[in-house]
Design a protein around this motif. Structure first.
Motif, PDB file in Angstrom:
ATOM      1  N   GLU A  65       0.840  -1.194   0.000  1.00  0.00           N
ATOM      2  CA  GLU A  65       0.000   0.000   0.000  1.00  0.00           C
ATOM      3  C   GLU A  65       0.873   1.242   0.000  1.00  0.00           C
ATOM      4  OE1 GLU A  65      -3.955   1.316   2.405  1.00  0.00           O
ATOM      5  OE2 GLU A  65      -2.280   0.618   3.608  1.00  0.00           O
ATOM      6  N   TRP A  66       0.483   2.233  -0.792  1.00  0.00           N
ATOM      7  CA  TRP A  66       1.210   3.486  -0.868  1.00  0.00           C
ATOM      8  C   TRP A  66       1.102   4.212   0.469  1.00  0.00           C
ATOM      9  CZ3 TRP A  66      -0.501   8.380  -3.936  1.00  0.00           C
ATOM     10  CH2 TRP A  66       0.582   9.268  -4.033  1.00  0.00           C
ATOM     11  N   ASP A  67       2.251   4.488   1.099  1.00  0.00           N
ATOM     12  CA  ASP A  67       2.293   5.111   2.430  1.00  0.00           C
ATOM     13  C   ASP A  67       1.641   6.483   2.475  1.00  0.00           C
ATOM     14  OD1 ASP A  67       3.648   2.934   3.441  1.00  0.00           O
ATOM     15  OD2 ASP A  67       5.626   3.833   3.230  1.00  0.00           O
ATOM     16  N   ALA A  68       1.726   7.223   1.375  1.00  0.00           N
ATOM     17  CA  ALA A  68       1.196   8.586   1.369  1.00  0.00           C
ATOM     18  C   ALA A  68      -0.334   8.614   1.386  1.00  0.00           C
ATOM     19  CB  ALA A  68       1.712   9.354   0.155  1.00  0.00           C
ATOM     20  N   ARG A  69      -0.990   7.525   1.003  1.00  0.00           N
ATOM     21  CA  ARG A  69      -2.463   7.482   0.943  1.00  0.00           C
ATOM     22  C   ARG A  69      -3.003   6.201   1.579  1.00  0.00           C
ATOM     23  NH1 ARG A  69      -3.740  11.348  -3.310  1.00  0.00           N
ATOM     24  NH2 ARG A  69      -5.910  11.230  -2.703  1.00  0.00           N
ATOM     25  N   PRO A  70      -2.628   5.871   2.810  1.00  0.00           N
ATOM     26  CA  PRO A  70      -3.112   4.621   3.415  1.00  0.00           C
ATOM     27  C   PRO A  70      -4.630   4.625   3.538  1.00  0.00           C
ATOM     28  CG  PRO A  70      -2.084   6.012   5.079  1.00  0.00           C
ATOM     29  CD  PRO A  70      -1.832   6.671   3.744  1.00  0.00           C
ATOM     30  N   GLY A  71      -5.211   3.453   3.338  1.00  0.00           N
ATOM     31  CA  GLY A  71      -6.647   3.306   3.479  1.00  0.00           C
ATOM     32  C   GLY A  71      -7.452   3.780   2.284  1.00  0.00           C
ATOM     33  N   GLU A  72      -6.791   4.257   1.214  1.00  0.00           N
ATOM     34  CA  GLU A  72      -7.503   4.766   0.044  1.00  0.00           C
ATOM     35  C   GLU A  72      -7.403   3.826  -1.151  1.00  0.00           C
ATOM     36  OE1 GLU A  72      -6.828   8.834  -0.989  1.00  0.00           O
ATOM     37  OE2 GLU A  72      -6.727   9.451   1.105  1.00  0.00           O
ATOM     38  N   LYS A  80      -8.897  -2.156  -7.319  1.00  0.00           N
ATOM     39  CA  LYS A  80      -9.676  -3.014  -6.433  1.00  0.00           C
ATOM     40  C   LYS A  80     -10.348  -4.154  -7.189  1.00  0.00           C
ATOM     41  CE  LYS A  80     -13.041  -2.938  -2.742  1.00  0.00           C
ATOM     42  NZ  LYS A  80     -13.875  -2.106  -1.877  1.00  0.00           N
ATOM     43  N   ALA A  81     -10.863  -3.897  -8.390  1.00  0.00           N
ATOM     44  CA  ALA A  81     -11.537  -4.947  -9.161  1.00  0.00           C
ATOM     45  C   ALA A  81     -10.593  -6.112  -9.451  1.00  0.00           C
ATOM     46  CB  ALA A  81     -12.083  -4.370 -10.458  1.00  0.00           C
ATOM     47  N   VAL A  82      -9.339  -5.827  -9.734  1.00  0.00           N
ATOM     48  CA  VAL A  82      -8.354  -6.876  -9.999  1.00  0.00           C
ATOM     49  C   VAL A  82      -8.064  -7.639  -8.709  1.00  0.00           C
ATOM     50  CG1 VAL A  82      -5.951  -7.336 -10.647  1.00  0.00           C
ATOM     51  CG2 VAL A  82      -7.314  -5.671 -11.951  1.00  0.00           C
ATOM     52  N   ARG A 109      -8.649 -12.371  -5.530  1.00  0.00           N
ATOM     53  CA  ARG A 109      -8.649 -12.594  -4.070  1.00  0.00           C
ATOM     54  C   ARG A 109      -7.291 -12.273  -3.453  1.00  0.00           C
ATOM     55  NH1 ARG A 109     -12.191 -18.132  -4.079  1.00  0.00           N
ATOM     56  NH2 ARG A 109     -14.120 -17.122  -4.694  1.00  0.00           N
ATOM     57  N   LEU A 110      -6.801 -11.069  -3.769  1.00  0.00           N
ATOM     58  CA  LEU A 110      -5.498 -10.622  -3.282  1.00  0.00           C
ATOM     59  C   LEU A 110      -5.655  -9.493  -2.275  1.00  0.00           C
ATOM     60  CD1 LEU A 110      -3.643 -10.506  -6.713  1.00  0.00           C
ATOM     61  CD2 LEU A 110      -3.225 -12.140  -4.849  1.00  0.00           C
ATOM     62  N   SER A 111      -4.786  -9.500  -1.272  1.00  0.00           N
ATOM     63  CA  SER A 111      -4.754  -8.448  -0.260  1.00  0.00           C
ATOM     64  C   SER A 111      -3.332  -7.947  -0.099  1.00  0.00           C
ATOM     65  CB  SER A 111      -5.242  -8.988   1.087  1.00  0.00           C
ATOM     66  OG  SER A 111      -6.564  -9.456   0.992  1.00  0.00           O
ATOM     67  N   ILE A 112      -3.190  -6.803   0.553  1.00  0.00           N
ATOM     68  CA  ILE A 112      -1.861  -6.256   0.842  1.00  0.00           C
ATOM     69  C   ILE A 112      -1.041  -7.319   1.573  1.00  0.00           C
ATOM     70  CG2 ILE A 112      -0.623  -4.485   2.145  1.00  0.00           C
ATOM     71  CD1 ILE A 112      -3.195  -2.729   1.657  1.00  0.00           C
ATOM     72  N   GLY A 113       0.185  -7.520   1.117  1.00  0.00           N
ATOM     73  CA  GLY A 113       1.068  -8.516   1.722  1.00  0.00           C
ATOM     74  C   GLY A 113       1.074  -9.845   0.979  1.00  0.00           C
ATOM     75  N   ASP A 114       0.038 -10.112   0.175  1.00  0.00           N
ATOM     76  CA  ASP A 114       0.026 -11.331  -0.639  1.00  0.00           C
ATOM     77  C   ASP A 114       1.057 -11.205  -1.761  1.00  0.00           C
ATOM     78  OD1 ASP A 114      -2.071 -12.325   0.873  1.00  0.00           O
ATOM     79  OD2 ASP A 114      -3.609 -11.884  -0.639  1.00  0.00           O
TER      80      ASP A 114
END
Length: 100
Positions: free
Chosen positions: A11-18, A76-78, A83-88
């Motif tokens: 995840e891009w540190d400058a925009r976490p959660g987006e 997000k659609a990809v 079925r991928l998440s951050i860290g996968d």
């Protein structure tokens, strides 16, 4: 040029959660892409590509990252389709679209 690689989603540190999630291309192909696309890059140094993870394919751009490697955004659609998440980790294929 076609590049296949395995990378961890981050995840891009400058925009976490987006939902700004990326994978980084390896350094050697990044350097080759930089050499091949000199003078043909688009805004922010981007390069248009076809990308694929598993059976999910899409057109997007890669961007130069702060460490010199190109980064590929994973919308997000990809991530949902695969079925991928951050860290996968994912096996990714990219093909440059606009090379001379």
């Amino acid at each position: 040029m076609i590049v296949e690689f395995e990378a961890e989603l981050w995840e891009w540190d400058a925009r976490p959660g987006e939902s700004w999630v990326f994978v980084s291309l390896p350094p050697e192909p990044s350097e080759e892409i930089r050499e091949l696309t000199t003078g043909t890059r688009r805004g922010f140094g981007s390069v248009r590509v076809r990308a694929q993870i598993g059976t999910t394919a899409w057109r997007t751009s890669i961007f130069p990252g702060s460490d010199g490697a190109y980064v590929l955004p994973l919308k997000k659609a990809v991530r949902t389709a695969r079925r991928l998440s951050i860290g996968d980790r994912a096996t990714v294929t990219i093909e440059l679209v606009d090379t001379p």
